[in-house]
Write a protein that holds these residues in place. Structure first.
Motif: not given
Length: 265
Positions: A60-61, A63-67, A69, A90-91, A94
């Motif tokens: 997840l960490k 994945f978040k770098k891809q920004k 939404d 991932i959903c 998150a």
């Protein structure tokens, strides 16, 4: 026939030798009626199943770098079960609740049915292609107003993103999982008459594990044009190519080859 084509045909014809053992670079089929089992019994073949690639989760960490939404999108394109599993993983991690209004575009009926692992499919808007990415593109064309999310691996085909981009769709692609080479060291001293490949990643895995691989008498079978190209780009001889007009499946193409190579009337 040109001299080059004639030479190529001569090389291929010289490689029609008996096939007794086949390595399929995919997981073992769970269906007892798999065409591979039928093929093995019909022609007295030893067929082993060993995946050349494996799937790794994107944390997840990372994945978040891809920004990306996720909730800013109105539709999701799924071309595999791996994409479905990792999208909903991932959903969940998150704590994103996917709205009931989200539309799902699936490459095949099988992929669409797999969605029921995560959602009640009769209550969702699901659109399905027949078999290929090209079929799914025809379905997507009717939904120009959607904002699409394309969950994929770090190694993926270009066709879907290219189609979306060239046709002016609003879309994001995001890496939800990774495709990595399996450890095949246990095959170092094992030889097969034929090895089948289903993606360029499989060819990459072969050379990651065996950088000095020499084809010699091993026949190579490839499914799909991108896999066939990867075989040739690696300097290997492509002995069996699928799909063919008279053999739309890998097993069908292999059977045609075996009938000739094993001199079966």
């Amino acid at each position: 026939m040109s001299e080059i084509k004639a030479k190529d045909k001569q090389v291929k014809d010289s490689r029609f030798k008996k096939v007794s053992t086949i390595l399929v670079s995919q997981p073992k089929p769970t269906d007892d009626k798999s065409p591979y089992y039928v093929l093995a019994e019909k022609y007295n073949l030893k067929i082993d199943f060993i995946p050349f690639i494996q799937i790794e989760q994107v944390e997840l960490k990372e994945f978040k770098k891809q920004k990306i939404d996720i909730l800013s999108h109105t539709a999701v394109i799924f071309t595999s079960r791996n994409a479905i599993d990792n999208f909903f993983r991932i959903c969940a991690e998150a704590k994103i609740e996917v709205p009931a209004e989200m539309k799902y575009f699936c490459i095949t009926e099988q992929t669409a049915n797999y969605l029921q692992k995560y959602i009640v499919i009769r209550k969702r808007k699901i659109f399905v292609g027949k078999k290929t990415a090209k079929d799914l593109e025809e379905v997507i064309k009717k939904h120009k107003a959607e904002k699409f999310l394309y969950p994929c691996s770090d190694i993926r085909k270009d066709d879907m993103p290219m189609f979306l981009s060239q046709n002016g769709f609003s879309f994001s692609e995001a890496v939800f999982y990774k495709t990595v080479a399996s450890d095949l060291s246990h095959l170092a001293n094992v030889n097969y008459d034929m090895i089948t490949f289903f993606s360029p990643s499989g060819i990459s895995s072969l050379y990651v594990n065996f950088p000095d691989f020499e084809q010699k008498g091993t026949r190579i079978a490839a499914f799909g044009p991108t896999t066939a190209k990867a075989v040739l780009d690696a300097g290997l001889i492509l002995d069996v190519e699928a799909p063919l007009p008279n053999a739309p499946s890998m097993t069908g193409a292999i059977e045609l080859y075996i009938k000739k190579a094993n001199n079966i009337k």
